[in-house]
Design a protein around this motif. Structure first.
Motif, mmCIF file in Angstrom:
data_model
loop_
_atom_site.group_PDB
_atom_site.id
_atom_site.type_symbol
_atom_site.label_atom_id
_atom_site.label_comp_id
_atom_site.label_asym_id
_atom_site.label_seq_id
_atom_site.Cartn_x
_atom_site.Cartn_y
_atom_site.Cartn_z
ATOM 1 N N LEU A 273 1.103 -1.181 -0.040
ATOM 2 C CA LEU A 273 0.184 -0.023 -0.147
ATOM 3 C C LEU A 273 0.907 1.295 0.012
ATOM 4 N N GLY A 274 1.775 1.324 0.785
ATOM 5 C CA GLY A 274 2.721 2.438 0.625
ATOM 6 C C GLY A 274 3.468 2.337 -0.711
ATOM 7 N N GLU A 275 3.931 1.399 -1.127
ATOM 8 C CA GLU A 275 4.376 1.556 -2.712
ATOM 9 C C GLU A 275 3.564 2.169 -3.482
ATOM 10 N N LEU A 276 2.446 2.080 -3.294
ATOM 11 C CA LEU A 276 1.325 2.422 -4.627
ATOM 12 C C LEU A 276 1.040 3.929 -4.527
ATOM 13 N N GLY A 277 1.416 4.407 -3.347
ATOM 14 C CA GLY A 277 1.511 5.940 -3.282
ATOM 15 C C GLY A 277 0.020 6.500 -3.068
ATOM 16 N N ASN A 278 -0.892 5.566 -2.845
ATOM 17 C CA ASN A 278 -2.149 6.345 -2.547
ATOM 18 C C ASN A 278 -2.390 6.662 -1.211
ATOM 19 N N ALA A 279 -2.486 8.035 -1.085
ATOM 20 C CA ALA A 279 -2.260 8.681 0.502
ATOM 21 C C ALA A 279 -3.854 8.898 0.693
ATOM 22 N N SER A 280 -4.889 8.189 0.430
ATOM 23 C CA SER A 280 -6.264 8.464 0.736
ATOM 24 C C SER A 280 -6.238 8.262 2.153
ATOM 25 N N GLU A 281 -7.307 9.021 2.780
ATOM 26 C CA GLU A 281 -7.753 8.751 4.241
ATOM 27 C C GLU A 281 -8.035 7.504 4.612
ATOM 28 N N GLU A 282 -8.507 6.795 3.900
ATOM 29 C CA GLU A 282 -8.870 5.334 4.067
ATOM 30 C C GLU A 282 -7.427 4.431 4.321
ATOM 31 N N VAL A 283 -6.807 4.690 3.413
ATOM 32 C CA VAL A 283 -5.294 3.922 3.394
ATOM 33 C C VAL A 283 -4.783 4.256 4.583
ATOM 34 N N ALA A 284 -4.377 5.723 4.654
ATOM 35 C CA ALA A 284 -3.563 6.274 5.957
ATOM 36 C C ALA A 284 -4.242 5.799 7.232
ATOM 37 N N ALA A 285 -5.620 5.845 7.509
ATOM 38 C CA ALA A 285 -6.049 5.249 8.867
ATOM 39 C C ALA A 285 -5.996 4.016 8.815
ATOM 40 N N ALA A 286 -6.006 3.042 7.773
ATOM 41 C CA ALA A 286 -5.674 1.474 7.923
ATOM 42 C C ALA A 286 -4.111 1.348 8.336
ATOM 43 N N LEU A 287 -3.334 1.979 7.843
ATOM 44 C CA LEU A 287 -1.847 1.893 8.367
ATOM 45 C C LEU A 287 -1.513 2.535 9.730
ATOM 46 N N VAL A 288 -2.110 3.609 10.071
ATOM 47 C CA VAL A 288 -1.949 4.266 11.247
ATOM 48 C C VAL A 288 -2.413 3.260 12.399
ATOM 49 N N SER A 289 -3.373 2.589 12.161
ATOM 50 C CA SER A 289 -4.189 1.547 13.012
ATOM 51 C C SER A 289 -3.138 0.528 13.448
ATOM 52 N N LEU A 290 -2.093 0.282 12.548
ATOM 53 C CA LEU A 290 -1.312 -0.885 12.806
ATOM 54 C C LEU A 290 -0.216 -0.430 13.461
ATOM 55 N N LEU A 291 0.091 0.732 13.702
ATOM 56 C CA LEU A 291 1.017 1.213 14.463
ATOM 57 C C LEU A 291 0.973 0.941 15.750
ATOM 58 N N GLN A 292 -0.254 0.457 16.204
ATOM 59 C CA GLN A 292 -0.399 0.327 17.675
ATOM 60 C C GLN A 292 -0.425 -1.449 17.845
ATOM 61 N N ASP A 293 -0.336 -1.972 16.822
ATOM 62 C CA ASP A 293 -0.306 -3.548 16.830
ATOM 63 C C ASP A 293 1.012 -4.154 17.741
ATOM 64 N N GLU A 294 0.658 -5.469 18.447
ATOM 65 C CA GLU A 294 1.499 -5.902 19.212
ATOM 66 C C GLU A 294 2.974 -6.607 18.380
ATOM 67 N N ASP A 295 2.357 -6.834 17.030
ATOM 68 C CA ASP A 295 3.278 -7.370 16.443
ATOM 69 C C ASP A 295 4.450 -6.431 15.930
#
Length: 211
Positions: free
Chosen positions: A75-97
């Protein structure tokens, strides 16, 4: 073969459809090399069409950690910085993995997303050993770094996770974008004159003055 298509840069509608089909037809317990190659290829081809975004976002919910990581980076490589994509990636920053947090930060860095939510999430990762370096790499890509970012990076000079090369390079690069880096460094040095870490700030300030 799927990954090879990504390397070749062939992004025709037929190729994209074939890659998406490879991903959708693979069952959870039967993910093979072709599946992983298809995910990587979609990112490298840079086709940010609706079907591609949809399938990659769905993979962020996969049970397999490696699949989620690959999707986040694609998703990062695609360069699509839409709100939906950004929100999905930001939510992963809190993941325990850790690996997933790393991939999410990498994806956000490639997107160049500079929303307040993204910046806050990346700054929080500076306090964790496993994600500190990747968060730094993402933050230095900002065109106009806010005060919050500069202050957070300068504070790493006395952090147990501090490494000369990572933080020094970040502050030197940001100094070319904002004069506030120098003023922050000077202020930090004045406040930490008796600290064993003060030489870190002095050395970086010296390198900035020479560049």
């Amino acid at each position: 073969a799927a990954e090879a298509l990504g390397e070749l840069g062939i992004a025709s509608e037929q190729v994209i459809t074939a890659l998406v089909s490879v991903i959708l037809l693979q069952e959870d317990g039967n993910r093979n090399r072709a599946f992983r190659g298809a995910v990587k290829a979609l990112g490298r081809l840079g086709n940010a069409s609706g079907p591609v975004i949809t399938v990659l976002l769905s993979l962020l919910q996969d049970k397999n950690s490696n699949v989620r990581c690959s999707a986040a980076e694609a998703l990062g490589e695609l360069g699509n910085a839409s709100e939906e994509v950004a929100a999905a990636l930001v939510s992963l920053l809190q993941d325990e993995d850790f690996d997933l947090r790393y991939s999410a930060a990498k994806g956000l860095r490639m997107l160049g997303n500079a929303s307040e939510e993204v910046i806050t999430a990346l700054v929080s990762l500076l306090q964790h050993h496993n994600t500190c370096s990747k968060a730094v790499e993402a933050l230095i890509e900002l065109d106009n770094p806010p005060e919050e970012v500069i202050t957070a990076l300068v504070s790493l000079l006395q952090n147990q996770f501090y490494t000369d090369s990572v933080v020094a390079n970040a502050l030197e690069r940001l100094a070319k974008k904002s004069k506030r880096v120098i003023s922050n460094l000077v202020g930090w040095i004045e406040q930490h004159q008796d600290s064993r870490y003060v030489s870190n700030g002095i050395n970086i300030l010296w390198e900035i003055s020479r560049s």
